[in-house]
Design an enzyme around this catalytic site. Structure first.
Site, PDB file in Angstrom:
ATOM      1  N   CYS A   1     -15.552   3.398 -27.011  1.00  0.00           N
ATOM      2  CA  CYS A   1     -16.891   3.921 -27.231  1.00  0.00           C
ATOM      3  C   CYS A   1     -17.570   4.098 -25.876  1.00  0.00           C
ATOM      4  O   CYS A   1     -18.447   3.313 -25.501  1.00  0.00           O
ATOM      5  CB  CYS A   1     -17.637   2.914 -28.084  1.00  0.00           C
ATOM      6  SG  CYS A   1     -18.964   3.677 -28.943  1.00  0.00           S
ATOM      7  N   GLU A   2     -17.130   5.077 -25.131  1.00  0.00           N
ATOM      8  CA  GLU A   2     -17.547   5.220 -23.740  1.00  0.00           C
ATOM      9  C   GLU A   2     -17.186   6.644 -23.296  1.00  0.00           C
ATOM     10  O   GLU A   2     -16.008   7.029 -23.379  1.00  0.00           O
ATOM     11  CB  GLU A   2     -16.735   4.189 -22.930  1.00  0.00           C
ATOM     12  CG  GLU A   2     -17.028   4.125 -21.486  1.00  0.00           C
ATOM     13  CD  GLU A   2     -17.958   2.956 -21.126  1.00  0.00           C
ATOM     14  OE1 GLU A   2     -18.167   2.053 -21.955  1.00  0.00           O
ATOM     15  OE2 GLU A   2     -18.479   2.998 -20.022  1.00  0.00           O
TER      16      GLU A   2
ATOM     17  N   TYR B   1     -11.230   4.699 -10.578  1.00  0.00           N
ATOM     18  CA  TYR B   1     -10.897   5.328  -9.283  1.00  0.00           C
ATOM     19  C   TYR B   1     -10.766   6.846  -9.372  1.00  0.00           C
ATOM     20  O   TYR B   1     -10.230   7.467  -8.447  1.00  0.00           O
ATOM     21  CB  TYR B   1      -9.544   4.816  -8.756  1.00  0.00           C
ATOM     22  CG  TYR B   1      -9.333   3.333  -8.781  1.00  0.00           C
ATOM     23  CD1 TYR B   1     -10.151   2.466  -8.065  1.00  0.00           C
ATOM     24  CD2 TYR B   1      -8.275   2.789  -9.500  1.00  0.00           C
ATOM     25  CE1 TYR B   1      -9.917   1.107  -8.071  1.00  0.00           C
ATOM     26  CE2 TYR B   1      -8.033   1.419  -9.512  1.00  0.00           C
ATOM     27  CZ  TYR B   1      -8.863   0.584  -8.793  1.00  0.00           C
ATOM     28  OH  TYR B   1      -8.618  -0.762  -8.805  1.00  0.00           O
TER      29      TYR B   1
ATOM     30  N   ARG C   1      -7.781   2.881 -14.624  1.00  0.00           N
ATOM     31  CA  ARG C   1      -7.742   3.547 -13.316  1.00  0.00           C
ATOM     32  C   ARG C   1      -8.441   4.914 -13.275  1.00  0.00           C
ATOM     33  O   ARG C   1      -9.144   5.206 -12.309  1.00  0.00           O
ATOM     34  CB  ARG C   1      -6.305   3.641 -12.798  1.00  0.00           C
ATOM     35  CG  ARG C   1      -5.650   2.249 -12.625  1.00  0.00           C
ATOM     36  CD  ARG C   1      -4.334   2.306 -11.868  1.00  0.00           C
ATOM     37  NE  ARG C   1      -4.543   2.582 -10.468  1.00  0.00           N
ATOM     38  CZ  ARG C   1      -4.374   3.732  -9.911  1.00  0.00           C
ATOM     39  NH1 ARG C   1      -3.958   4.765 -10.633  1.00  0.00           N
ATOM     40  NH2 ARG C   1      -4.620   3.906  -8.628  1.00  0.00           N
TER      41      ARG C   1
ATOM     42  N   TYR D   1      -0.793  -1.731 -12.032  1.00  0.00           N
ATOM     43  CA  TYR D   1      -2.228  -1.918 -12.293  1.00  0.00           C
ATOM     44  C   TYR D   1      -2.664  -1.300 -13.622  1.00  0.00           C
ATOM     45  O   TYR D   1      -3.828  -0.970 -13.792  1.00  0.00           O
ATOM     46  CB  TYR D   1      -3.066  -1.362 -11.131  1.00  0.00           C
ATOM     47  CG  TYR D   1      -2.674  -1.958  -9.795  1.00  0.00           C
ATOM     48  CD1 TYR D   1      -2.988  -3.279  -9.489  1.00  0.00           C
ATOM     49  CD2 TYR D   1      -1.965  -1.220  -8.850  1.00  0.00           C
ATOM     50  CE1 TYR D   1      -2.611  -3.839  -8.272  1.00  0.00           C
ATOM     51  CE2 TYR D   1      -1.586  -1.780  -7.633  1.00  0.00           C
ATOM     52  CZ  TYR D   1      -1.917  -3.085  -7.355  1.00  0.00           C
ATOM     53  OH  TYR D   1      -1.546  -3.644  -6.153  1.00  0.00           O
TER      54      TYR D   1
ATOM     55  N   GLU E   1       4.416  -6.286   1.764  1.00  0.00           N
ATOM     56  CA  GLU E   1       4.039  -6.788   0.431  1.00  0.00           C
ATOM     57  C   GLU E   1       3.841  -5.643  -0.554  1.00  0.00           C
ATOM     58  O   GLU E   1       2.721  -5.388  -0.999  1.00  0.00           O
ATOM     59  CB  GLU E   1       2.688  -7.499   0.527  1.00  0.00           C
ATOM     60  CG  GLU E   1       2.727  -8.906   0.957  1.00  0.00           C
ATOM     61  CD  GLU E   1       1.336  -9.422   1.271  1.00  0.00           C
ATOM     62  OE1 GLU E   1       1.219 -10.623   1.470  1.00  0.00           O
ATOM     63  OE2 GLU E   1       0.367  -8.637   1.337  1.00  0.00           O
ATOM     64  N   PRO E   2       4.880  -4.931  -0.907  1.00  0.00           N
ATOM     65  CA  PRO E   2       4.697  -3.813  -1.838  1.00  0.00           C
ATOM     66  C   PRO E   2       4.451  -4.294  -3.272  1.00  0.00           C
ATOM     67  O   PRO E   2       5.097  -5.240  -3.727  1.00  0.00           O
ATOM     68  CB  PRO E   2       6.031  -3.069  -1.757  1.00  0.00           C
ATOM     69  CG  PRO E   2       7.025  -4.102  -1.330  1.00  0.00           C
ATOM     70  CD  PRO E   2       6.280  -5.110  -0.497  1.00  0.00           C
ATOM     71  N   GLY E   3       3.505  -3.676  -3.926  1.00  0.00           N
ATOM     72  CA  GLY E   3       3.274  -3.962  -5.345  1.00  0.00           C
ATOM     73  C   GLY E   3       3.517  -2.686  -6.129  1.00  0.00           C
ATOM     74  O   GLY E   3       4.543  -2.497  -6.779  1.00  0.00           O
TER      75      GLY E   3
ATOM     76  N   GLY F   1       0.775  -1.239   0.000  1.00  0.00           N
ATOM     77  CA  GLY F   1       0.000   0.000   0.000  1.00  0.00           C
ATOM     78  C   GLY F   1       0.802   1.282   0.000  1.00  0.00           C
ATOM     79  O   GLY F   1       0.217   2.366   0.077  1.00  0.00           O
TER      80      GLY F   1
HETATM   81  N1  LLP Z   1      -1.069  -7.233  -0.302  1.00  0.00           N
HETATM   82  C1  LLP Z   1      -2.374  -7.439  -0.443  1.00  0.00           C
HETATM   83  C2  LLP Z   1      -3.030  -8.472   0.353  1.00  0.00           C
HETATM   84  C3  LLP Z   1      -3.117  -6.668  -1.355  1.00  0.00           C
HETATM   85  O1  LLP Z   1      -4.418  -6.886  -1.468  1.00  0.00           O
HETATM   86  C4  LLP Z   1      -2.458  -5.693  -2.126  1.00  0.00           C
HETATM   87  C5  LLP Z   1      -3.205  -4.886  -3.093  1.00  0.00           C
HETATM   88  C6  LLP Z   1      -1.084  -5.517  -1.965  1.00  0.00           C
HETATM   89  C7  LLP Z   1      -0.418  -6.304  -1.030  1.00  0.00           C
HETATM   90  C8  LLP Z   1      -0.290  -4.530  -2.754  1.00  0.00           C
HETATM   91  O2  LLP Z   1      -0.708  -3.226  -2.563  1.00  0.00           O
HETATM   92  P1  LLP Z   1       0.131  -2.047  -3.273  1.00  0.00           P
HETATM   93  O3  LLP Z   1       1.483  -2.020  -2.629  1.00  0.00           O
HETATM   94  O4  LLP Z   1       0.212  -2.378  -4.711  1.00  0.00           O
HETATM   95  O5  LLP Z   1      -0.660  -0.836  -3.029  1.00  0.00           O
HETATM   96  N2  LLP Z   1      -6.149  -1.972  -8.608  1.00  0.00           N
HETATM   97  C9  LLP Z   1      -5.962  -0.946  -7.587  1.00  0.00           C
HETATM   98  C10 LLP Z   1      -5.147  -1.440  -6.441  1.00  0.00           C
HETATM   99  C11 LLP Z   1      -5.745  -2.624  -5.773  1.00  0.00           C
HETATM  100  C12 LLP Z   1      -4.831  -3.145  -4.714  1.00  0.00           C
HETATM  101  C13 LLP Z   1      -5.261  -4.485  -4.304  1.00  0.00           C
HETATM  102  N3  LLP Z   1      -4.436  -5.067  -3.306  1.00  0.00           N
HETATM  103  C14 LLP Z   1      -5.326   0.280  -8.222  1.00  0.00           C
HETATM  104  O6  LLP Z   1      -5.113   0.279  -9.425  1.00  0.00           O
HETATM  105  O7  LLP Z   1      -5.096   1.282  -7.540  1.00  0.00           O
END
Ligand code: LLP
Length: 407
Positions: free
Chosen positions: A335-336, A311, A307, A364, A268-270, A226
């Site tokens: 088309c939106e 969002y 996004r 994402y 858990e960074p994404g 997050g």
């Molecule tokens: N761990 C868990 C259990 C999660 O559900 C998520 C994201 C992460 C880690 C990684 O979070 P991050 O570091 O990427 O913020 N599609 C949305 C984001 C959905 C996130 C879902 N879970 C967007 O485009 O903003």
């Protein structure tokens, strides 16, 4: 710097997702350098949902990170990329029996349990297949991280996690302690995404401190991901070294204050690993003036970046090699009416055929891309500015791909 976008567009066409590999590596190195403690082990697990392709999995593997997957598809991608299943954490609020069998048969290291039903299925399949697996229990800690409601996961009726000490929680722990195949190792929580306020993590740690007081064994605590990223100049996330130092110091202090120990702290960074390293390169096609707007239409849109529509996410864009002051709207070709990538941005007066780059689309973007209007998914390229190389890592879809599986 802008030349790279011009060169990549020439070589691979547009729309194109282009990732700066050096930025990805620097970010991972920052995480590794600052997420460390003398009091407990630490582990960083890349949340592959942000970008789940073999190339990024290989990068993550080269740094010995572990991996968070949430589906059979993400797990399969990781295993096909040569990732060690032992270092995979399998999440999901509604894992299917097929997914559970797959993760057990492939000796995935840990499963993150989201409900009693989920755990019962995992226990049943583990018994049947005579497999053992580590388990983290996902808690809903009830923290309101101020973020968009679709990406805030920890409010009271969230579909994710289990409330500590509710009836279902006790049933989960009962089953876990009784099970011969499952090994409880600790707790997980993820409080939301695109979080800027470090206090949210401090509240999460406070809640976990209260939880671990109740356990004699040293637990694994996973704080989730997050960490906020910069999409526009209005975003000013604290740099990762600052965020990591804050989390580590806060946790160490709280553990000492309470005379507690943990086995391991995980994150858990994404997004924060891939977001700012990725840009989408488009070509401007038609340009249109309406009474109050000047539209630049690009050759992609909501199909490659949902996004903004989903969002109200804000982005910045530029035209390589040019600066300007015209207020324009960037719209896609779907088309939106909602297919607006950027509502208002200052750009030069452009002409048909100019390139337009949208920054910070690395997380994402590709992973949520669709074939809406039967648009083709763009190619993905990783470029390395230090070694002056670039590599096509996902081919552009072709019309043939679109009909795959159709009878
Ligand atoms: N761990 C868990 C259990 C999660 O559900 C998520 C994201 C992460 C880690 C990684 O979070 P991050 O570091 O990427 O913020 N599609 C949305 C984001 C959905 C996130 C879902 N879970 C967007 O485009 O903003």
């Amino acid at each position: 710097m802008d030349d790279i976008y011009i060169d990549l567009a020439k070589k691979y066409g547009t729309p194109l997702y282009a990732y700066n590999l050096n930025m990805i590596k620097t970010q991972i190195e920052n995480f590794l350098k600052y997420f460390k403690s003398d009091l407990f082990d630490t582990e960083i697990s890349y949340a592959s949902k942000a970008l789940s392709i073999k190339e990024i999995i290989k990068v993550v593997k080269s740094y010995n990170l572990s991996l968070d997957v949430v589906s059979l598809g993400e797990c399969y991608t990781a295993i096909e990329a040569g990732f060690n299943p032992k270092n995979i954490y399998f999440h999901g609020n509604n894992k299917t029996i097929e997914e559970i069998d797959y993760l057990l048969k492939n000796n995935v290291g840990c499963v993150v349990v989201d409900s009693l039903d989920d755990l019962a299925n995992i226990d049943m399949e583990a018994k049947k297949l005579k497999k053992g697996i580590n388990v983290l229990v996902r808690l809903n800690l009830g923290i309101d991280a101020h973020t968009h409601k679709y990406i805030n996961t920890s409010y009271i009726d969230s579909k994710f996690g289990i409330i500590y000490k509710c009836d279902e929680f006790y049933s989960i722990m009962d089953l876990l302690y009784k099970s011969k195949n499952l090994k409880f190792i600790g707790f997980h929580s993820h409080i939301g995404s695109q979080i800027f306020d470090l206090k949210a993590y401090e509240s999460e740690i406070d809640k976990f401190i209260d939880v671990i007081k109740d356990y004699k064994e040293k637990l694994v605590i996973n704080l989730g991901g997050g960490f906020g990223c910069r999409y526009t100049l209005e975003d000013s996330p604290a740099p990762i070294p600052v965020v990591m130092k804050n989390i580590i110091t806060y946790t160490e202090n709280k553990l000492k204050e309470n005379d507690l120990e943990i086995a391991k702290l995980m994150i858990e960074p994404g997004r924060s690993i891939v977001c700012e390293a990725g840009s989408t390169i488009y070509t401007i096609g038609n340009i249109k003036k309406t009474p109050n707007r000047l539209y630049y239409f690009v050759d992609g849109g909501m199909a490659d970046n949902i996004r903004p529509a989903l969002y109200q996410a804000k982005y910045e864009a530029f035209i390589p090699g040019a600066e300007g002051k015209e207020e324009v709207t960037i719209a896609g070709k779907c088309c939106e009416s909602g297919d607006i990538l950027i509502d208002k941005v200052k750009l030069p007066l452009a002409k048909k055929g100019d390139l337009l780059v949208v920054r910070s689309t690395g997380a994402y973007g590709y992973s949520m891309a669709s074939n809406y209007n039967k648009l083709l998914k763009p190619a993905v390229v990783f470029y390395d500015l230090e070694n002056h190389t670039d590599k096509l890592v996902v081919e552009r879809e072709t019309l043939k791909h679109l009909l795959d599986g159709e009878k």
